[in-house]
Design a protein around this motif. Structure first.
Motif, PDB file in Angstrom:
ATOM      1  N   UNK A  16       7.497  64.891  38.886  1.00  0.00           N
ATOM      2  CA  UNK A  16       7.550  65.136  37.541  1.00  0.00           C
ATOM      3  C   UNK A  16       7.068  66.513  37.046  1.00  0.00           C
ATOM      4  N   UNK A  17       7.831  67.025  36.104  1.00  0.00           N
ATOM      5  CA  UNK A  17       7.455  68.310  35.535  1.00  0.00           C
ATOM      6  C   UNK A  17       7.530  68.235  34.055  1.00  0.00           C
ATOM      7  N   UNK A  18       6.340  68.347  33.363  1.00  0.00           N
ATOM      8  CA  UNK A  18       6.696  68.455  31.789  1.00  0.00           C
ATOM      9  C   UNK A  18       6.097  69.849  31.270  1.00  0.00           C
ATOM     10  N   UNK A  42      -7.266  66.066  30.751  1.00  0.00           N
ATOM     11  CA  UNK A  42      -7.468  65.207  29.910  1.00  0.00           C
ATOM     12  C   UNK A  42      -8.830  65.070  29.204  1.00  0.00           C
ATOM     13  N   UNK A  43      -9.679  65.595  29.926  1.00  0.00           N
ATOM     14  CA  UNK A  43     -11.328  65.719  29.647  1.00  0.00           C
ATOM     15  C   UNK A  43     -11.316  66.637  28.208  1.00  0.00           C
ATOM     16  N   UNK A  44     -10.529  67.562  28.357  1.00  0.00           N
ATOM     17  CA  UNK A  44     -10.314  68.730  27.260  1.00  0.00           C
ATOM     18  C   UNK A  44      -9.915  67.820  26.176  1.00  0.00           C
ATOM     19  N   UNK A  45      -8.890  67.031  26.187  1.00  0.00           N
ATOM     20  CA  UNK A  45      -8.031  66.400  25.285  1.00  0.00           C
ATOM     21  C   UNK A  45      -9.086  65.560  24.561  1.00  0.00           C
ATOM     22  N   UNK A  46      -9.959  64.734  25.462  1.00  0.00           N
ATOM     23  CA  UNK A  46     -11.224  63.886  24.732  1.00  0.00           C
ATOM     24  C   UNK A  46     -12.089  64.636  23.866  1.00  0.00           C
ATOM     25  N   UNK A  47     -12.084  65.877  23.709  1.00  0.00           N
ATOM     26  CA  UNK A  47     -12.821  66.556  22.884  1.00  0.00           C
ATOM     27  C   UNK A  47     -12.589  66.517  21.134  1.00  0.00           C
ATOM     28  N   UNK A  48     -11.346  65.922  21.252  1.00  0.00           N
ATOM     29  CA  UNK A  48     -10.842  65.698  19.852  1.00  0.00           C
ATOM     30  C   UNK A  48     -11.627  64.430  19.166  1.00  0.00           C
ATOM     31  N   UNK A  73       0.161  61.051  26.382  1.00  0.00           N
ATOM     32  CA  UNK A  73      -0.301  61.826  27.669  1.00  0.00           C
ATOM     33  C   UNK A  73      -1.409  62.693  27.617  1.00  0.00           C
ATOM     34  N   UNK A  74      -2.847  62.053  27.833  1.00  0.00           N
ATOM     35  CA  UNK A  74      -3.687  62.914  27.473  1.00  0.00           C
ATOM     36  C   UNK A  74      -3.856  64.397  28.487  1.00  0.00           C
ATOM     37  N   UNK A  75      -3.291  64.113  29.687  1.00  0.00           N
ATOM     38  CA  UNK A  75      -3.370  65.295  30.632  1.00  0.00           C
ATOM     39  C   UNK A  75      -2.383  66.393  29.619  1.00  0.00           C
ATOM     40  N   UNK A  79      -2.170  71.287  26.934  1.00  0.00           N
ATOM     41  CA  UNK A  79      -1.630  72.241  25.802  1.00  0.00           C
ATOM     42  C   UNK A  79      -2.815  72.672  24.900  1.00  0.00           C
ATOM     43  N   UNK A  80      -3.863  71.957  24.502  1.00  0.00           N
ATOM     44  CA  UNK A  80      -4.838  72.393  23.955  1.00  0.00           C
ATOM     45  C   UNK A  80      -5.645  73.751  24.513  1.00  0.00           C
ATOM     46  N   UNK A  81      -5.916  73.635  26.019  1.00  0.00           N
ATOM     47  CA  UNK A  81      -6.570  74.788  26.570  1.00  0.00           C
ATOM     48  C   UNK A  81      -5.541  76.208  26.557  1.00  0.00           C
ATOM     49  N   UNK A  82      -4.204  76.007  26.788  1.00  0.00           N
ATOM     50  CA  UNK A  82      -3.164  77.027  26.583  1.00  0.00           C
ATOM     51  C   UNK A  82      -3.244  78.000  25.088  1.00  0.00           C
TER      52      UNK A  82
END
Length: 390
Positions: free
Chosen positions: A101-103, A202-208, A363-365, A370-373
């Motif tokens: 898969x590619x998103x 996914x870890x970066x997403x948890x910063x929310x 999708x946490x990843x 996307x947050x990183x970008x």
């Protein structure tokens, strides 16, 4: 990527002063949806004529636009409302899913997601880099933007990315180790490309989640595999060759490292959930289904047995990193919900207050990359607002 989030303070003189003032104003435009000149002056300390000149220059450069005038009743003319120009530049995020898969998602400079798309590929027939290039162009077209306006690309891969050799290891994606993905995409996109491990994203997403503001370690219990994300005071810990946190390959028993001895993937990953489900009469075709059934059936013996293993892994991670928060994420943990979290807390009472469920829905990843970008895009736009060498 920028790590200092403090707003720039206007200082200095002449050309440098002007550019620092513009950068200060741009920072606050990026952090706020809209601002009037009065609001901007309060945030930056700029004098009234200086604020007017700064906004004029930002508008002429294409970084800012007017959004009309205030609508509130007031004496005198209504104030002009300014916003960052959302179409000035874009960030793209790519998520690779095992095995096919590619998103891709695209976000504008105001932080709005403009388009996203997902597709499955046969990577034995289509090279990985070709598939990602196709998806980037397709998603940019869906967003109605020229692909040349994409200023940064970030990828999340289900494995360890070695930036030195530009290779992906430990990924169950055909052909992934043979593709120099970073170099290929930078040539195609003509912009910086950054590649991350998926659990780190996914870890970066948890910063929310405000409850983990002091840092966290994420134990990812995924449908395809497990992993660890380490986000402490100075940001993500990725290691010298991108393999930090690859807990799934670590032997559970240090004195037993033969080919038939269990790794943490065997011990707490999907194979363990299926095996424990069979032992305790909890049926399911795959690990998430077993966990879901265990919650519905109230299968306490199964839950306690699996939670004890996960609690042991958290104890190991605490000994290594001593994080303020231990987050349980991934499809298996989500399927277990609060029932599973409470079982793990009981199994390791000393860490109970630190153990938290994931706060990310979806999708946490993909959310994290996307947050990183987007953070990278904002940092580069701000950095470009200062003269070279300053």
């Amino acid at each position: 990527m920028r790590t200092n989030t403090d707003p720039p303070v206007p200082s200095g003189s002449s050309h440098l002063l002007r550019t620092i003032n513009e950068r200060a104003a741009l920072y606050h435009l990026l952090e706020n949806d809209t601002l009037t000149r009065v609001e901007l002056r309060k945030l930056t300390g700029l004098a009234k004529p200086t604020a007017s000149q700064v906004m004029l220059r930002l508008a002429e450069s294409g970084l800012a636009v007017t959004q009309g005038r205030t609508t509130a009743k007031q004496v005198g003319p209504r104030a002009e409302v300014y916003s960052v120009n959302a179409d000035h530049a874009f960030a793209a995020a790519v998520t690779l899913h095992e095995p096919d898969g590619v998103t891709v998602a695209v976000r504008d400079l105001k932080g709005r997601e403009r388009a996203s798309s997902t597709r499955r590929f046969d990577f034995t027939a289509v090279p990985l880099d070709t598939a990602v290039q196709h998806m980037l162009r397709h998603t940019a077209d869906d967003a109605g933007i020229p692909i040349e306006r994409v200023a940064v690309v970030h990828l999340a891969v289900p494995g360890a990315y070695d930036a030195v050799t530009d290779t992906i290891g430990y990924a169950d994606i055909p052909g992934a180790p043979d593709v120099r993905l970073g170099a290929s995409l930078e040539s195609f996109m003509d912009c910086p490309v950054t590649i991350h491990n998926d659990v780190n994203a996914a870890t970066v997403a948890e910063r929310r989640n405000p409850a983990v503001s002091g840092g966290l370690v994420l134990l990812w219990l995924g449908r395809e595999g497990i992993g660890t994300g380490i986000d402490l005071v100075h940001g993500l810990v990725v290691g010298a060759r991108g393999a930090a946190g690859e807990l799934g390959y670590v032997p559970v028993f240090p004195d037993r490292a033969g080919p038939d001895d269990p790794t943490y993937q065997d011990w707490i990953g999907a194979p363990a959930v299926l095996a424990l489900g069979g032992e305790h009469g909890v049926a399911g075709g795959e690990a998430v289904a077993v966990m879901t059934a265990a919650v519905k059936q109230g299968a306490q013996a199964f839950m306690d047995a699996y939670a004890a293993r996960v609690a042991g892994a958290l104890h190991l991670l605490t000994c290594l990193f001593d994080p303020p928060s231990l987050v349980l994420g991934g499809e298996i943990a989500r399927a277990g919900g609060e029932t599973f979290i409470e079982a793990v807390r009981r199994a390791n009472a000393a860490l109970a207050e630190r153990i938290l469920p994931s706060a990310v829905y979806g999708d946490a990843v993909a959310i994290g990359v996307l947050d990183l970008a987007y953070a990278d895009l904002k940092g580069r736009v701000l950095d470009a607002a200062l003269p070279d060498g300053q």
